[in-house]
Every structure is written in structure tokens, then in C-alpha cells.
Scaffold this motif. Structure first.
Motif, PDB file in Angstrom:
ATOM      1  N   SER A  79      41.802  38.527  46.917  1.00 37.65           N
ATOM      2  CA  SER A  79      43.139  38.067  47.289  1.00 37.65           C
ATOM      3  C   SER A  79      43.487  36.730  46.652  1.00 37.65           C
ATOM      4  CB  SER A  79      43.231  37.937  48.821  1.00 37.65           C
ATOM      5  OG  SER A  79      44.467  37.382  49.210  1.00 37.65           O
ATOM      6  N   ARG A  81      45.225  34.621  48.275  1.00 34.39           N
ATOM      7  CA  ARG A  81      45.186  33.672  49.386  1.00 34.39           C
ATOM      8  C   ARG A  81      43.819  32.994  49.397  1.00 34.39           C
ATOM      9  NH1 ARG A  81      47.818  36.596  54.727  1.00 34.39           N
ATOM     10  NH2 ARG A  81      49.658  37.529  53.740  1.00 34.39           N
ATOM     11  N   ASP A  82      43.821  31.714  49.123  1.00 35.36           N
ATOM     12  CA  ASP A  82      42.549  31.018  48.980  1.00 35.36           C
ATOM     13  C   ASP A  82      42.259  30.041  50.116  1.00 35.36           C
ATOM     14  OD1 ASP A  82      44.439  29.139  48.411  1.00 35.36           O
ATOM     15  OD2 ASP A  82      43.645  28.589  46.443  1.00 35.36           O
ATOM     16  N   GLU A  86      42.340  32.356  55.871  1.00 37.75           N
ATOM     17  CA  GLU A  86      42.425  33.732  55.388  1.00 37.75           C
ATOM     18  C   GLU A  86      41.035  34.334  55.219  1.00 37.75           C
ATOM     19  OE1 GLU A  86      44.296  31.322  54.231  1.00 37.75           O
ATOM     20  OE2 GLU A  86      46.332  32.031  54.619  1.00 37.75           O
ATOM     21  N   GLN A  87      40.097  33.521  54.704  1.00 33.25           N
ATOM     22  CA  GLN A  87      38.739  34.013  54.511  1.00 33.25           C
ATOM     23  C   GLN A  87      38.054  34.262  55.853  1.00 33.25           C
ATOM     24  OE1 GLN A  87      36.515  31.976  51.366  1.00 33.25           O
ATOM     25  NE2 GLN A  87      38.412  30.998  50.698  1.00 33.25           N
ATOM     26  N   TYR A  98      34.590  37.718  50.347  1.00 30.77           N
ATOM     27  CA  TYR A  98      35.972  37.371  50.006  1.00 30.77           C
ATOM     28  C   TYR A  98      35.972  36.725  48.626  1.00 30.77           C
ATOM     29  CZ  TYR A  98      40.794  35.860  51.096  1.00 30.77           C
ATOM     30  OH  TYR A  98      42.157  35.687  51.122  1.00 30.77           O
ATOM     31  N   THR A 100      38.493  35.151  45.665  1.00 28.40           N
ATOM     32  CA  THR A 100      39.857  34.665  45.475  1.00 28.40           C
ATOM     33  C   THR A 100      40.337  34.896  44.040  1.00 28.40           C
ATOM     34  OG1 THR A 100      39.019  32.435  45.004  1.00 28.40           O
ATOM     35  CG2 THR A 100      39.664  32.914  47.269  1.00 28.40           C
ATOM     36  N   LYS A 101      41.616  35.256  43.923  1.00 32.68           N
ATOM     37  CA  LYS A 101      42.264  35.417  42.621  1.00 32.68           C
ATOM     38  C   LYS A 101      42.795  34.064  42.153  1.00 32.68           C
ATOM     39  CE  LYS A 101      44.244  39.931  43.940  1.00 32.68           C
ATOM     40  NZ  LYS A 101      45.510  40.635  44.164  1.00 32.68           N
TER      41      LYS A 101
END
Length: 233
Positions: A79, A81-82, A86-87, A98, A100-101
Motif C-alpha cells: 500500500s 499508505r505508509d 495503517e500498518q 506490510y 509500502t509503495k
């Protein structure tokens, strides 16, 4: 051949992921109908899921819970969302990791391989010694369950591995590094907060069995399971 199910609405990223995964010999399938994710999952029967948070109709947290209701396969969020919350939410809803993008494909592949090994391969363990009992609490690693008396709690792969290590060394301090080594063989790619989240989840599972003080944190060192809760009649 391991099968990987991709739940992502960015068609460009899906194509890149599939091309990369195919190079390593994995079979892939991307979700086609975002209202029937669970049905498509059951049809494909994947060994691992790559899941985005932002999706049409329902978000990734919802689908993670739906999949967890029928499967214990590794689920890795991917995702943009970092944020820490969120994680944490992803892990709390049943995810195993998780990413992150934007992400490095080599790191993503290392994580995928690691979770597949942990769940099915070199580090999955034999089927002969898959349960452990300490002070009336039984960990069934094969079925991913924690039992006390008539009560039973479902576990994720990672929760089971943490409990397996702590129960094998009940009463003894288990260092954070030891848990990271035991659970994630690619430690360099593990966020420091990830272990904290999983230990919190393990505490909740123990608490659901009436064990509220059984897992101690030794600040800066690690964790100790203190099995002085006594057997349950």
C-alpha cells in the motif's frame, strides 16, 4: 508451484507484479470482481495473498478479515499508505506483513519468499511435533490454535511461531533478536514496530483465555512467558 493471489486495482502494478513473480516460477491470479474477492480466493486457493488497502467497494482490511475467516495463508499488504496506524491496522486485521509503495521489487520478493518458507517450506517444521502444552495451555501449531480447557483461539502463522518459541522457553527470557530470527529470516526488512504489534496480538489471544499477566516485557531485551496462571480445571 506456489500460487499468489493479487488483490490490487492498479492494473499497471498488477501487470508488473505478475511479470516479476512469473520469473520466479510462481503462478498468479489477479482479482477480477472486487465485490467477489472471497469467492475468487476460494476458487483459486492461493498459498499467499498480496493485498492493497485502497480498493473499490470494500477496503483491504475488510477483505483481509474475510480471508482470515477461511484461511491462514500469509497475507502481505502492499500500500501507498505508509503511516504507522495503517500498518498496525493491517496486522490487527490478520495480515502477516506490510510493504509500502513505492517498493523495491527485490525486497518485496524477499518478503514473499520468506513467508512462503515459513508457512510451507524449509522452516514450516515437521508434522510430527506440532503441539506443545504449558500449564494447561496447548499450542496446536498444525491447526494454528491455542487451547485452554474448552476454550480455543485461532492464531495466525506468525502468532503461532511467537508462542511456539515463548512456550518452548517458558520462564526464560527470549530476546527480541531471537524472535525476529525465529519468525522472519530476512530481519533486515522487518520494521521495528512489527514485532511489538504481534506481541500485543499474542497478549490479546492469551487474555481471551483468561491469561492476563502471562507475557512479560523486559524493556530493551525481550519477552518472557511466565506460566504461573495454573491449570484450568
Amino acid at each position: 508451484m506456489f500460487k499468489i493471489f493479487i488483490i490490487e486495482d492498479d492494473s499497471g502494478l498488477v501487470s508488473l507484479l505478475q511479470d516479476y513473480l512469473h520469473k520466479f516460477g510462481y503462478e498468479t491470479r489477479a482479482v477480477q470482481d472486487f465485490e467477489r474477492v472471497r469467492t475468487e480466493f476460494e476458487t483459486f486457493e492461493p498459498h499467499l495473498v498480496l493485498l492493497d488497502v485502497n480498493l473499490p467497494k470494500y477496503d483491504g482490511y475488510y477483505w483481509c478479515r474475510q480471508i482470515r475467516g477461511i484461511s491462514t495463508c500469509p497475507i502481505l499488504f502492499i500500500s501507498a499508505r505508509d503511516g504507522k496506524m495503517e500498518q498496525v491496522m493491517a496486522l490487527d486485521n490478520g495480515a502477516d506483513d506490510y510493504i509500502t509503495k513505492p517498493f523495491d521489487y527485490e525486497i518485496a520478493m524477499a518478503k514473499i519468499k520468506s513467508h512462503l518458507r515459513r508457512a510451507y517450506g524449509t522452516y514450516a517444521g515437521s508434522s510430527n511435533d506440532r503441539s506443545l502444552t504449558v500449564a494447561g495451555v496447548t499450542l496446536d501449531v498444525e491447526r494454528l490454535m491455542l487451547l485452554r480447557g474448552s476454550a480455543k483461539i485461532d492464531l495466525s502463522h506468525t502468532e503461532a511461531k511467537i508462542l511456539d518459541e515463548l512456550m518452548k522457553k517458558a520462564g526464560i527470557l527470549v530476546s527480541r533478536d531471537r524472535l525476529l530470527e525465529k519468525i522472519w529470516d530476512d530481519q533486515a526488512f522487518v520494521d521495528e514496530n512489527t514485532l511489538n504489534v504481534y506481541v500485543t496480538r499474542v497478549r490479546k489471544k492469551l487474555g481471551a483465555l483468561g491469561i492476563t499477566e502471562g507475557l512479560q516485557t523486559v524493556r530493551g531485551q525481550g519477552y518472557r512467558l511466565t506460566p504461573d496462571w495454573g491449570d484450568e480445571g
